[in-house]
Design a protein around this motif. Sequence first.
Motif, PDB file in Angstrom:
ATOM      1  N   MET A  17       0.836  -1.202   0.000  1.00 32.08           N
ATOM      2  CA  MET A  17       0.000   0.000   0.000  1.00 32.08           C
ATOM      3  C   MET A  17       0.872   1.254   0.000  1.00 32.08           C
ATOM      4  O   MET A  17       1.460   1.615   1.012  1.00 32.08           O
TER       5      MET A  17
ATOM      6  N   ASP B  94       0.648   1.569  -6.348  1.00 34.39           N
ATOM      7  CA  ASP B  94       0.741   0.589  -5.258  1.00 34.39           C
ATOM      8  C   ASP B  94       1.734  -0.517  -5.593  1.00 34.39           C
ATOM      9  O   ASP B  94       2.256  -0.614  -6.702  1.00 34.39           O
TER      10      ASP B  94
ATOM     11  N   THR C 200       2.859  -6.181   3.733  1.00 34.97           N
ATOM     12  CA  THR C 200       1.493  -5.663   3.753  1.00 34.97           C
ATOM     13  C   THR C 200       0.881  -5.652   5.149  1.00 34.97           C
ATOM     14  O   THR C 200       1.213  -6.479   5.981  1.00 34.97           O
TER      15      THR C 200
ATOM     16  N   ARG D 129      -2.438  -5.726   5.154  1.00 30.41           N
ATOM     17  CA  ARG D 129      -3.785  -6.197   4.798  1.00 30.41           C
ATOM     18  C   ARG D 129      -4.196  -7.480   5.505  1.00 30.41           C
ATOM     19  O   ARG D 129      -5.358  -7.798   5.545  1.00 30.41           O
ATOM     20  N   GLY D 130      -3.275  -8.250   6.000  1.00 28.33           N
ATOM     21  CA  GLY D 130      -3.637  -9.471   6.707  1.00 28.33           C
ATOM     22  C   GLY D 130      -3.341 -10.722   5.925  1.00 28.33           C
ATOM     23  O   GLY D 130      -3.091 -10.692   4.729  1.00 28.33           O
TER      24      GLY D 130
ATOM     25  N   VAL E 194      -4.838 -12.584   2.294  1.00 27.83           N
ATOM     26  CA  VAL E 194      -4.482 -12.259   0.911  1.00 27.83           C
ATOM     27  C   VAL E 194      -3.131 -12.845   0.505  1.00 27.83           C
ATOM     28  O   VAL E 194      -2.709 -12.671  -0.626  1.00 27.83           O
TER      29      VAL E 194
ATOM     30  N   ASN F 201       3.854  -9.812   6.831  1.00 29.05           N
ATOM     31  CA  ASN F 201       2.794  -8.960   7.335  1.00 29.05           C
ATOM     32  C   ASN F 201       3.323  -7.867   8.247  1.00 29.05           C
ATOM     33  O   ASN F 201       4.247  -8.077   9.013  1.00 29.05           O
TER      34      ASN F 201
END
Length: 125
Positions: free
Chosen positions: A60, A65, A88, A90-91, A94, A108
């Motif tokens: 991000m 991106d 990321t 985002r978790g 993904v 992560n």
Amino acid sequence: MTDKKDKKILVIDDEDDIRQLIQTCLEIMGGWQVLTARSGKEGLLYALNERPDAILLDVMMPDEDGLTTLQKLQNHPTISNIPVVLLTARGRFVDREFTQLGAKAVLNKPFNPLKIADQIAAVLN
């Protein structure tokens, strides 16, 4: 992979603090030569000119991106074989999606600064 001290990694992240933290951790604990870029566009230029052995890429970022940058890296024949590890917030759900897009692995955020060098080394070996 051979001796990490001979290896160069490019860290692409728009956050100065994160970039500096990762650079310090990878240099001190991983023995990497670390290049840094603030954006995907800058990172692509570094990748083309410096040919790093690996790239750590934030997903991000503003403007372009990480997934767009990953696609551009893969579209250049001279650098498409450089392994890219995505970073990321985002978790975990993904992770598979990102690796299907061509990323070698996903780390992560938040990450453990004391373990990031070993995590990247494990992914690349």
